[in-house]
Design an enzyme around this catalytic site. Structure first.
Site, PDB file in Angstrom:
ATOM      1  N   HIS A   7       0.826  -1.200   0.000  1.00  0.00           N
ATOM      2  CA  HIS A   7       0.000   0.000   0.000  1.00  0.00           C
ATOM      3  C   HIS A   7       0.865   1.257   0.000  1.00  0.00           C
ATOM      4  CE1 HIS A   7      -3.095   2.888   1.576  1.00  0.00           C
ATOM      5  NE2 HIS A   7      -3.845   2.199   0.736  1.00  0.00           N
ATOM      6  N   CYS A   8       2.001   1.202   0.666  1.00  0.00           N
ATOM      7  CA  CYS A   8       2.887   2.365   0.787  1.00  0.00           C
ATOM      8  C   CYS A   8       3.520   2.770  -0.543  1.00  0.00           C
ATOM      9  CB  CYS A   8       4.002   2.084   1.786  1.00  0.00           C
ATOM     10  SG  CYS A   8       3.464   1.642   3.441  1.00  0.00           S
ATOM     11  N   ILE A   9       3.646   1.833  -1.477  1.00  0.00           N
ATOM     12  CA  ILE A   9       4.352   2.137  -2.729  1.00  0.00           C
ATOM     13  C   ILE A   9       3.378   2.379  -3.885  1.00  0.00           C
ATOM     14  CG2 ILE A   9       6.382   0.853  -1.985  1.00  0.00           C
ATOM     15  CD1 ILE A   9       5.550  -1.368  -3.989  1.00  0.00           C
TER      16      ILE A   9
END
Length: 366
Positions: free
Chosen positions: A355-357
């Site tokens: 999700h962070c990338i």
């Protein structure tokens, strides 16, 4: 030509959609920073290629790359992934990228937050971050979309919304003095209301244990549909995460969303605690402006850090005994989606996960 809009999305009838609403595309950034990604970024690049390839089964993916990595990224990525030159300091598109907003007619614009690399000079995790702070404006220029500039230091991973006026975040992150020390809680809430059209904020105390982002919500819990939340959990009361998850669970169970609904909360057991190995730590460049990751440091592993694509869930996997349980639970929570599990330890070693990338671009029109 795209313009800088000198009002607010809320005043203009724009809102941040939920992640499960239809997407036009997904944006990513190419990993190469050697004090974040070990062995010159090569293992991480292979992991990012796998993530981009799987997401592209469901929606268009655009990968932003620095000029010196353009040929390498283009050669490694499948043809269906669009590669654009987009200078950056690091690969966390969720945190530095624009937050897209839409109106009822389907018009699309973007919010450009102030990015200070998870704490600015007070924390000095990753200096410099000047290129990352320009990523939203460049994304919107590429897409010919108008832009709002928000007067708030914030990262996209610190918020989750239901698309109907409810936002979940953590006090540990948004109230941290290394973000907006001059603002009160009420003033921060007002900015979230103005720029995302939020009516109700559910504040959880803390994020995942040893999460270097100061407790981003996207590692702890997320909306899976309106009125329904998934969160990371452990049954081990000796684990420092137990207290954090328990207090978050209590807060969620006592909360109501913007429509007055109580929340249905689903627990997803975390992977067993993982630590950075000596070999992994030795693969990182050591510089004065980097956040040191010594061998033996606990990694903030969580299955909640997944991406919701059009008809697909891209789920972190860790070769852990809890992997299959997380897959089954997500398949139950998203019966209309195909759950794709990807081994993502290399991304976790950098400090985040799938999700962070990633950053979704909602379906809409310029």
């Amino acid at each position: 030509m795209p313009s800088l809009i000198h009002s607010t999305p809320e005043a203009d009838g724009f809102r941040m959609p939920a992640e499960w609403e239809a997407h036009a595309a997904c944006w990513m950034l190419w990993p190469q920073r050697p004090d974040t990604w070990r062995n010159g970024g090569k293992p991480a690049q292979r992991a990012f290629v796998e993530v981009a390839q799987q997401i592209s089964r469901f929606e268009q993916v655009t990968m932003g790359v620095n000029g010196d990595q353009y040929e390498n990224a283009r050669a490694m990525l499948p043809a269906e992934v669009r590669v654009v030159e987009l200078s950056n300091n690091d690969a966390w598109m969720r945190d530095c990228g624009t937050t897209f907003v839409v109106n009822d007619k389907g018009d699309l614009r973007g919010v450009d937050w102030i990015f200070n690399a998870w704490g600015g000079l007070k924390k000095m995790m990753y200096f410099p971050w000047d290129k990352d702070d320009l990523v939203p404006a460049k994304m919107l220029e590429i897409e010919s979309l108008d832009r709002y500039k928000a007067p708030l230091v914030m990262e996209g991973g610190s918020i989750h919304v239901d698309g109907q006026g409810t936002l979940i975040t953590t006090e540990q992150c948004l109230l941290h003095p290394n973000r907006n020390p001059e603002l009160t809680r009420g003033e921060i809430e007002k900015h979230l209301s103005d720029y995302l059209k939020i009516e109700k904020i559910i504040w959880l105390p803390r994020g995942v244990y040893e999460d270097e982002t100061d407790g981003h919500i996207d590692n702890l819990c997320c909306f899976v549909r309106r009125g329904v939340v998934a969160m990371t959990w452990t049954e081990d009361k000796a684990d420092p995460q137990y207290e954090r998850s328990a207090e978050a669970y209590d807060a969620l169970m006592s909360a109501r969303d913007a429509r007055g609904r109580p929340l249905e909360v689903h627990k997803i057991h975390q992977p067993d605690p993982m630590t950075m190995t000596q070999e992994e730590a030795e693969g990182l460049d050591v510089v004065d402006t980097a956040f040191l990751r010594p061998a033996g440091e606990r990694l903030a592993g969580s299955y909640i850090n997944f991406y919701i694509a059009n008809g697909g869930i891209i789920l972190p996997q860790f070769n852990d005994r809890h992997d299959e349980g997380a897959r089954r639970k997500l398949a139950e929570l998203f019966p209309q989606h195909k759950v794709v599990g990807l081994y993502s330890r290399e991304i976790l070693l950098g400090g985040g996960n799938i999700h962070c990338i990633t950053q979704q671009q909602p379906a809409g029109r310029a």
